[in-house]
Design an enzyme around this catalytic site. Structure first.
Site, PDB file in Angstrom:
ATOM      1  N   LYS A 123     -18.988 -19.518  -0.342  1.00  0.00           N
ATOM      2  CA  LYS A 123     -19.137 -20.842   0.254  1.00  0.00           C
ATOM      3  C   LYS A 123     -19.141 -21.962  -0.788  1.00  0.00           C
ATOM      4  O   LYS A 123     -18.478 -22.989  -0.622  1.00  0.00           O
ATOM      5  CB  LYS A 123     -20.458 -20.856   1.030  1.00  0.00           C
ATOM      6  CG  LYS A 123     -20.899 -22.205   1.506  1.00  0.00           C
ATOM      7  CD  LYS A 123     -20.788 -22.303   2.995  1.00  0.00           C
ATOM      8  CE  LYS A 123     -20.966 -23.726   3.431  1.00  0.00           C
ATOM      9  NZ  LYS A 123     -21.851 -23.884   4.555  1.00  0.00           N
ATOM     10  N   MET A 135      -1.155  11.500  23.769  1.00  0.00           N
ATOM     11  CA  MET A 135      -0.733  12.271  22.602  1.00  0.00           C
ATOM     12  C   MET A 135      -1.772  13.328  22.235  1.00  0.00           C
ATOM     13  O   MET A 135      -1.433  14.456  21.888  1.00  0.00           O
ATOM     14  CB  MET A 135      -0.477  11.330  21.422  1.00  0.00           C
ATOM     15  CG  MET A 135       0.058  12.006  20.190  1.00  0.00           C
ATOM     16  SD  MET A 135       1.529  12.990  20.545  1.00  0.00           S
ATOM     17  CE  MET A 135       2.818  11.834  20.101  1.00  0.00           C
ATOM     18  N   GLU A 141     -11.334 -10.354  14.969  1.00  0.00           N
ATOM     19  CA  GLU A 141     -10.725 -10.433  13.634  1.00  0.00           C
ATOM     20  C   GLU A 141      -9.672  -9.350  13.419  1.00  0.00           C
ATOM     21  O   GLU A 141      -8.713  -9.536  12.686  1.00  0.00           O
ATOM     22  CB  GLU A 141     -11.791 -10.358  12.542  1.00  0.00           C
ATOM     23  CG  GLU A 141     -12.651 -11.607  12.428  1.00  0.00           C
ATOM     24  CD  GLU A 141     -13.879 -11.580  13.318  1.00  0.00           C
ATOM     25  OE1 GLU A 141     -13.991 -10.663  14.163  1.00  0.00           O
ATOM     26  OE2 GLU A 141     -14.737 -12.485  13.187  1.00  0.00           O
ATOM     27  N   PHE A 145     -27.851 -13.131   4.381  1.00  0.00           N
ATOM     28  CA  PHE A 145     -27.405 -13.097   5.771  1.00  0.00           C
ATOM     29  C   PHE A 145     -25.881 -13.034   5.838  1.00  0.00           C
ATOM     30  O   PHE A 145     -25.192 -13.808   5.192  1.00  0.00           O
ATOM     31  CB  PHE A 145     -27.905 -14.351   6.508  1.00  0.00           C
ATOM     32  CG  PHE A 145     -27.396 -14.422   7.921  1.00  0.00           C
ATOM     33  CD1 PHE A 145     -27.767 -13.465   8.854  1.00  0.00           C
ATOM     34  CD2 PHE A 145     -26.523 -15.429   8.309  1.00  0.00           C
ATOM     35  CE1 PHE A 145     -27.282 -13.517  10.158  1.00  0.00           C
ATOM     36  CE2 PHE A 145     -26.040 -15.487   9.612  1.00  0.00           C
ATOM     37  CZ  PHE A 145     -26.426 -14.534  10.537  1.00  0.00           C
ATOM     38  N   GLN A 146     -25.371 -12.086   6.602  1.00  0.00           N
ATOM     39  CA  GLN A 146     -23.931 -11.869   6.770  1.00  0.00           C
ATOM     40  C   GLN A 146     -23.210 -11.666   5.449  1.00  0.00           C
ATOM     41  O   GLN A 146     -22.091 -12.138   5.268  1.00  0.00           O
ATOM     42  CB  GLN A 146     -23.308 -12.997   7.585  1.00  0.00           C
ATOM     43  CG  GLN A 146     -23.849 -13.005   9.009  1.00  0.00           C
ATOM     44  CD  GLN A 146     -22.971 -13.770   9.983  1.00  0.00           C
ATOM     45  OE1 GLN A 146     -22.398 -14.797   9.645  1.00  0.00           O
ATOM     46  NE2 GLN A 146     -22.885 -13.275  11.213  1.00  0.00           N
TER      47      GLN A 146
HETATM   48  C1  LIG Z   1       1.769   9.463  16.340  1.00  0.00           C
HETATM   49  C2  LIG Z   1       2.665   9.319  15.147  1.00  0.00           C
HETATM   50  C3  LIG Z   1       3.750  10.165  14.998  1.00  0.00           C
HETATM   51  C4  LIG Z   1       4.651  10.011  13.940  1.00  0.00           C
HETATM   52  N1  LIG Z   1       5.744  10.812  13.885  1.00  0.00           N
HETATM   53  C5  LIG Z   1       6.712  10.555  12.966  1.00  0.00           C
HETATM   54  C6  LIG Z   1       7.948  11.273  12.969  1.00  0.00           C
HETATM   55  O1  LIG Z   1       8.183  12.152  13.775  1.00  0.00           O
HETATM   56  N2  LIG Z   1       8.865  10.929  12.057  1.00  0.00           N
HETATM   57  C7  LIG Z   1       8.665   9.928  11.141  1.00  0.00           C
HETATM   58  O2  LIG Z   1       9.565   9.638  10.359  1.00  0.00           O
HETATM   59  N3  LIG Z   1       7.514   9.275  11.097  1.00  0.00           N
HETATM   60  C8  LIG Z   1       6.533   9.541  11.996  1.00  0.00           C
HETATM   61  N4  LIG Z   1       5.375   8.815  11.964  1.00  0.00           N
HETATM   62  C9  LIG Z   1       5.196   7.790  10.920  1.00  0.00           C
HETATM   63  C10 LIG Z   1       4.702   8.390   9.604  1.00  0.00           C
HETATM   64  O3  LIG Z   1       3.317   8.599   9.710  1.00  0.00           O
HETATM   65  C11 LIG Z   1       4.987   7.440   8.419  1.00  0.00           C
HETATM   66  O4  LIG Z   1       4.437   6.179   8.665  1.00  0.00           O
HETATM   67  C12 LIG Z   1       6.452   7.241   8.160  1.00  0.00           C
HETATM   68  O5  LIG Z   1       7.151   8.459   8.191  1.00  0.00           O
HETATM   69  C13 LIG Z   1       6.658   6.592   6.807  1.00  0.00           C
HETATM   70  O6  LIG Z   1       7.908   6.036   6.708  1.00  0.00           O
HETATM   71  P1  LIG Z   1       8.614   5.819   5.312  1.00  0.00           P
HETATM   72  O7  LIG Z   1       8.677   7.076   4.553  1.00  0.00           O
HETATM   73  O8  LIG Z   1       9.894   5.131   5.604  1.00  0.00           O
HETATM   74  O9  LIG Z   1       7.623   4.963   4.453  1.00  0.00           O
HETATM   75  P2  LIG Z   1       6.974   3.461   4.514  1.00  0.00           P
HETATM   76  O10 LIG Z   1       5.559   3.672   4.773  1.00  0.00           O
HETATM   77  O11 LIG Z   1       7.753   2.560   5.333  1.00  0.00           O
HETATM   78  O12 LIG Z   1       7.138   3.176   2.989  1.00  0.00           O
HETATM   79  C14 LIG Z   1       8.201   2.499   2.464  1.00  0.00           C
HETATM   80  C15 LIG Z   1       8.665   3.131   1.164  1.00  0.00           C
HETATM   81  O13 LIG Z   1       9.691   2.282   0.646  1.00  0.00           O
HETATM   82  C16 LIG Z   1       9.336   1.799  -0.629  1.00  0.00           C
HETATM   83  N5  LIG Z   1       9.785   0.415  -0.735  1.00  0.00           N
HETATM   84  C17 LIG Z   1       9.186  -0.698  -0.268  1.00  0.00           C
HETATM   85  N6  LIG Z   1       9.912  -1.779  -0.564  1.00  0.00           N
HETATM   86  C18 LIG Z   1      10.992  -1.337  -1.237  1.00  0.00           C
HETATM   87  C19 LIG Z   1      12.117  -1.980  -1.828  1.00  0.00           C
HETATM   88  N7  LIG Z   1      12.290  -3.303  -1.771  1.00  0.00           N
HETATM   89  N8  LIG Z   1      13.039  -1.213  -2.463  1.00  0.00           N
HETATM   90  C20 LIG Z   1      12.858   0.130  -2.546  1.00  0.00           C
HETATM   91  N9  LIG Z   1      11.829   0.792  -1.993  1.00  0.00           N
HETATM   92  C21 LIG Z   1      10.910   0.061  -1.359  1.00  0.00           C
HETATM   93  C22 LIG Z   1       7.844   1.958  -0.732  1.00  0.00           C
HETATM   94  O14 LIG Z   1       7.464   2.085  -2.075  1.00  0.00           O
HETATM   95  C23 LIG Z   1       7.587   3.214   0.101  1.00  0.00           C
HETATM   96  O15 LIG Z   1       7.754   4.371  -0.661  1.00  0.00           O
HETATM   97  C24 LIG Z   1       4.438   8.988  12.990  1.00  0.00           C
HETATM   98  C25 LIG Z   1       3.334   8.176  13.089  1.00  0.00           C
HETATM   99  C26 LIG Z   1       2.454   8.321  14.168  1.00  0.00           C
HETATM  100  C27 LIG Z   1       1.294   7.393  14.282  1.00  0.00           C
HETATM  101  C1  LIG Z   2      -7.928   3.652  16.476  1.00  0.00           C
HETATM  102  C2  LIG Z   2      -7.477   5.024  16.780  1.00  0.00           C
HETATM  103  N1  LIG Z   2      -8.327   5.935  17.273  1.00  0.00           N
HETATM  104  C3  LIG Z   2      -7.896   7.180  17.560  1.00  0.00           C
HETATM  105  C4  LIG Z   2      -6.603   7.553  17.352  1.00  0.00           C
HETATM  106  C5  LIG Z   2      -6.133   8.962  17.685  1.00  0.00           C
HETATM  107  N2  LIG Z   2      -5.105   8.899  18.734  1.00  0.00           N
HETATM  108  C6  LIG Z   2      -3.791   8.978  18.481  1.00  0.00           C
HETATM  109  S1  LIG Z   2      -2.838   8.822  19.808  1.00  0.00           S
HETATM  110  C7  LIG Z   2      -4.172   8.677  20.826  1.00  0.00           C
HETATM  111  C8  LIG Z   2      -4.025   8.514  22.299  1.00  0.00           C
HETATM  112  C9  LIG Z   2      -3.452   7.207  22.677  1.00  0.00           C
HETATM  113  O1  LIG Z   2      -3.541   7.062  24.059  1.00  0.00           O
HETATM  114  P1  LIG Z   2      -2.667   6.006  24.829  1.00  0.00           P
HETATM  115  O2  LIG Z   2      -2.782   4.686  24.167  1.00  0.00           O
HETATM  116  O3  LIG Z   2      -2.968   6.058  26.268  1.00  0.00           O
HETATM  117  O4  LIG Z   2      -1.193   6.477  24.515  1.00  0.00           O
HETATM  118  P2  LIG Z   2      -0.365   7.729  25.116  1.00  0.00           P
HETATM  119  O5  LIG Z   2      -0.348   8.753  24.044  1.00  0.00           O
HETATM  120  O6  LIG Z   2      -1.037   8.177  26.355  1.00  0.00           O
HETATM  121  O7  LIG Z   2       0.993   7.130  25.332  1.00  0.00           O
HETATM  122  C10 LIG Z   2      -5.354   8.773  20.085  1.00  0.00           C
HETATM  123  C11 LIG Z   2      -6.710   8.724  20.648  1.00  0.00           C
HETATM  124  C12 LIG Z   2      -5.759   6.565  16.790  1.00  0.00           C
HETATM  125  N3  LIG Z   2      -4.479   6.825  16.510  1.00  0.00           N
HETATM  126  N4  LIG Z   2      -6.192   5.316  16.543  1.00  0.00           N
END
Ligand SMILES: Cc1cc2nc3c(=O)[nH]c(=O)nc-3n(C[C@H](O)[C@H](O)[C@H](O)COP(=O)(O)OP(=O)(O)OC[C@H]3O[C@@H](n4cnc5c(N)ncnc54)[C@H](O)[C@@H]3O)c2cc1C
Ligand SMILES: Cc1ncc(C[n+]2csc(CCOP(=O)(O)OP(=O)(O)O)c2C)c(N)n1
Ligand SMILES: [Mg+2]
Lengths: 161, 577
Positions: free
Chosen positions: B162, B476, B50, B112-113
């Site tokens: 249901k 990471m 799912e 159940f469920q």
């Molecule tokens: C491992 C990892 C590393 C990351 N490193 C970075 C990084 O280095 N740099 C980075 O930038 N991010 C990074 N991120 C992502 C970060 O966590 C956020 O998801 C991201 O920065 C959010 O982007 P955003 O501010 O564009 O918001 P979004 O989450 O895309 O939000 C959209 C915004 O736009 C608004 N909006 C929506 N529709 C409209 C519309 N029609 N008109 C006007 N406004 C609207 C919403 O209200 C909201 O405020 C990383 C994520 C991970 C998992």
């Molecule tokens: C569901 C979930 N569990 C744990 C994490 C924490 N986490 C972030 S990056 C990462 C490692 C990912 O490993 P891999 O997919 O091999 O990617 P790599 O960084 O090696 O490219 C983990 C465990 C997460 N982001 N999501």
């Protein structure tokens, strides 16, 4: 600072948990919350007392507005308004204090709503200051139980002069 | 004529133009599945989990702009959707998720469920419903699609007991009327004009484009805005593709793993124009030290995004596309161009930063550098592909080394950072775009979180490609351990436990390819793109490679760590020894 926020919501199940979930999920505190129907049975009004600096209060009002079931949010603190709260206090005064309890209740325009050999239950309505003052006066009399409704608030209408 | 709730449901989906539902059956939804059995208009795609169904619906939605739809059974079926729903919620993705529920009279009985999925998903949906009467069903479905896709989009869940789907009612497609929900699309003209004047006066402005640009479909207006005012554009991870990555005004991504020049420009700016982004902590780093000299114009459809994390001088609540259209008009007609020469100096300064520390890595002829794989994918696709990612280093290298020129070409879990997102999302995207090349750039850890969806891809003959950057580590996390935990690699080494991805692919009836040397990268990619089948590519990459630049958590975004610095330190260490 403390704010009293009045929230008009659709009277549907789950609304209360959406509102309270917003507060708990985002770490805002609720000092009191009271809910009741408005004159339109499909709409309820919640009166929430909360604290926070201006930016927290701004977020709270915006977040409340964002909830789909919320119709209107009013920060009463910014407006001329009337606040009331009701408390029920059960006291068990010593024999020699009984008259004083009755006297104070009278002064505070409270009412005795129940009494037994040992206790009086007093109903007091008023704003926060009045209630606090009354509670302080009752404290030495021996408070057994104490229930408050939480605040309700309504805006004042201007009077034409 | 009265028809059953499940037939009403399907009529509603037809009205909403739904072609695909991603789902998984079970006891209380048997009758809905039965109604779907010989339906020609709405096709159910059986995933193998799912969570996969919801991510697939999400990938369908992100790549197409339409509402993604999923259908699951009660209890475990419903709880398995939670990660998918939360993922969509954090990134503002429109979904409608239908969950089966035990009959209304059993609700609350620990039947159940039974799971209180409405309670469980309340904080991670935009809204959710428990349908108590079959007569409300059509209205609720219509409202759900509207709420999911309007304003700031998000997932909506509908719990279907249901007896509601078995019960009968007339099908009436009602008019919409939600008095308590009225999103603001038009920005306040006075505010926009204030913003335009700030822009005209500014000497060092930067545009930060976010996911809102893509959600709003405002790429064209943004490009016009940036080009007319000659303002450089940096993007959040979610904003990539909202402005062409290969454009001369593009600074690439900002933030924790942003480019040196994007972070420098933001920190030095005197004006930030934030469009559809929410100042996430990965973007701002230490908030108090963020863009200390900048005034901020913030355009966002959601008032709660504004002034949540950073101070704002000119707030504009509205739809990016509409607001920018007005802004462009005001700038052209009411505000005289005052920037000209001033802007040249600023762009020159940015070019200097760009030259000082370009976005690169150290090439190798012996080991495959993960960045090299991403670069090659970009080169071979010329950017004309839909890229999904998993989470971790693979995701960041994709963001850094693939130039996204068009919106809706990068599908990645930004807000929740859900490992296991990329592959099912790619499957959903492929359904929306059968003719397009769809590639999941994956990690060896993440791919194992929804690897069962190979069956979905293969049985539906989807030519989805998965490029695994196999470093044998939860890379990471390992990177953080190396930099901040004295190289104590607690439970991040996967190495010999990493399965043979080629064999796994083959076991499912997909094609598996492997590259272990840099020279094999291009041939493997070419072969994979040629084959019209599901392909897993196992790229055995340099496990030591890290994502740079990097801003340590809690530091200001111009306090970055670089690869070169690390190399120097290593040399010094060797010299000492
Ligand atoms: C491992 C990892 C590393 C990351 N490193 C970075 C990084 O280095 N740099 C980075 O930038 N991010 C990074 N991120 C992502 C970060 O966590 C956020 O998801 C991201 O920065 C959010 O982007 P955003 O501010 O564009 O918001 P979004 O989450 O895309 O939000 C959209 C915004 O736009 C608004 N909006 C929506 N529709 C409209 C519309 N029609 N008109 C006007 N406004 C609207 C919403 O209200 C909201 O405020 C990383 C994520 C991970 C998992
Ligand atoms: C569901 C979930 N569990 C744990 C994490 C924490 N986490 C972030 S990056 C990462 C490692 C990912 O490993 P891999 O997919 O091999 O990617 P790599 O960084 O090696 O490219 C983990 C465990 C997460 N982001 N999501
Ligand atoms: Mg890995």
């Amino acid at each position: 600072m403390r704010h009293t926020i009045s929230v008009l919501v659709e009277n549907k199940f789950g609304v209360l948990s959406r509102v309270s979930g917003l507060f708990s999920g985002r770490g805002y505190n609720i000092e009191s919350l009271s809910v009741g129907e408005t004159i339109d049975p499909q709409i309820s009004v919640m009166t929430i007392v909360t604290t926070g600096d201006d930016s927290v209060i701004e977020q709270i009002t915006k977040q409340l507005n964002k909830l789909i079931d919320v119709i209107k949010v009013t920060d009463m603190t910014e407006l001329d308004h009337v606040e009331r709260e009701m408390v029920l206090i059960k006291v068990s005064p010593r024999q020699q204090d009984k008259a004083e309890v009755l006297n104070l209740t009278e002064i505070f325009r409270g009412r005795i709503v129940d009494s037994s050999q040992k206790t009086y239950t007093i109903e007091i309505t008023g704003d926060e200051k009045k209630i606090e003052a009354f509670v302080e006066l009752m404290r030495p009399m021996g408070i057994k139980e104490f229930v408050r409704t939480g605040k309700v608030a309504i805006t004042r209408e201007g009077v034409k002069k | 004529m009265k028809i059953s709730g499940s037939e009403i449901l399907i009529e509603c989906l037809k009205k909403e133009g739904v072609k695909y539902i991603f789902g998984y059956p079970g006891g209380v939804v048997l009758n809905i599945f039965d109604s779907l059995y010989d339906n020609k208009d709405v096709r159910l795609i059986l995933t193998r989990h799912e969570q996969g169904a919801v991510h697939a619906a999400d990938g369908y939605a992100r790549s197409s702009g339409k509402v993604g739809v999923a259908l699951v059974t009660s209890g475990p079926g419903a709880t398995n959707t939670v990660t998918g729903i939360a993922t969509a919620s954090m990134d503002s993705i429109p979904l409608v998720v239908f969950s089966g529920q035990v009959p209304t009279m059993l609700i609350g009985n620990d039947a159940f469920q039974e799971a209180d999925i409405v309670g469980i998903t309340r904080p991670c949906t935009k809204y959710n419903y428990l349908v108590k009467d079959v007569n409300d069903l059509a209205r609720i479905v219509k409202e759900a699609f509207y709420i999911a896709s309007s304003g700031r989009p998000g997932p909506v869940l509908i719990d279907l007991p249901k007896d509601v789907t078995v019960g009968k009612a007339d099908f009436v497609w009602p008019e919409l009327d939600i008095r308590s929900y009225k999103p603001t699309y038009e920005g306040n003209k006075w505010m926009i004009t204030q913003g335009a004047h700030l822009i005209a006066k500014s000497k060092k402005p930067v545009i930060i484009a976010g996911g809102g640009v893509i959600l709003s479909g405002a790429a064209k207006e943004l490009k016009e805005f940036a080009e007319h005012t000659d303002i450089p554009v940096t993007m959040t991870l979610m904003g990539l593709g909202g402005f062409p990555g290969s454009h001369k005004l593009s600074l690439g991504m900002l933030g924790m793993h942003g480019t040196y020049y994007a972070n420098k420009a933001v920190q030095d700016a005197d004006l930030l124009i934030a469009v559809g982004m929410r100042f996430d902590d990965r973007v701002t780093g230490k908030v108090d030290a963020f863009a200390p000299n900048a005034k901020i114009i913030h355009i966002d459809i959601d008032p709660t995004s504004i002034k949540k994390n950073v101070r704002v001088d000119v707030p504009v609540v509205g739809d990016v596309k509409k607001v920018l259209a007005v802004m462009n008009k005001v700038l052209k007609e009411e505000v005289k161009e005052q920037w000209g020469e001033v802007r040249k100096a600023w762009l020159k300064q940015i070019d200097a930063w760009r030259a000082e520390r370009p976005q690169t890595y150290t090439h190798s002829n012996e080991v495959i550098k993960p960045q090299f794989v991403v670069e090659k994918i970009y080169e071979l696709t010329k950017g004309d592909a839909i890229i999904t990612t998993e989470v971790g280093q693979n995701q960041m290298w994709t963001a850094q080394f693939y130039k996204f020129d068009k919106p809706r070409t990068l599908l990645t879990s930004g807000g929740l950072g859900t490992m296991g997102y990329g592959f099912p999302a790619a499957i959903g995207a492929q359904f929306a775009h059968p003719e397009k090349l769809v590639i999941d750039i994956a990690g060896d850890g993440s791919i194992q979180m929804n690897i069962q969806e190979l069956a979905t891809a293969v049985i539906n003959k989807l030519p989805v490609k998965v490029a695994i950057l196999n470093n044998g580590y939860l890379g990471m996390v390992r990177q953080w351990q190396e930099l901040f935990f004295d190289e104590r690699y607690s439970h991040t080494k996967l190495d010999e436990s990493v399965p043979d991805f080629v064999k796994i692919a083959e076991a499912y009836g997909a094609v598996g390819l492997r590259a272990t040397k840099p020279s094999e990268v291009e041939p493997v990619l070419k072969e994979a793109f040629r084959i019209k089948k599901t392909v897993f590519m196992d790229f055995v990459v340099d496990w030591k490679e890290k994502v740079y630049p990097m801003v340590p958590a809690g530091a200001a975004i111009d306090h970055m760590l670089f690869e070169q610095a690390e190399k120097k330190a290593e040399k010094k260490l060797k010299a000492v020894k």
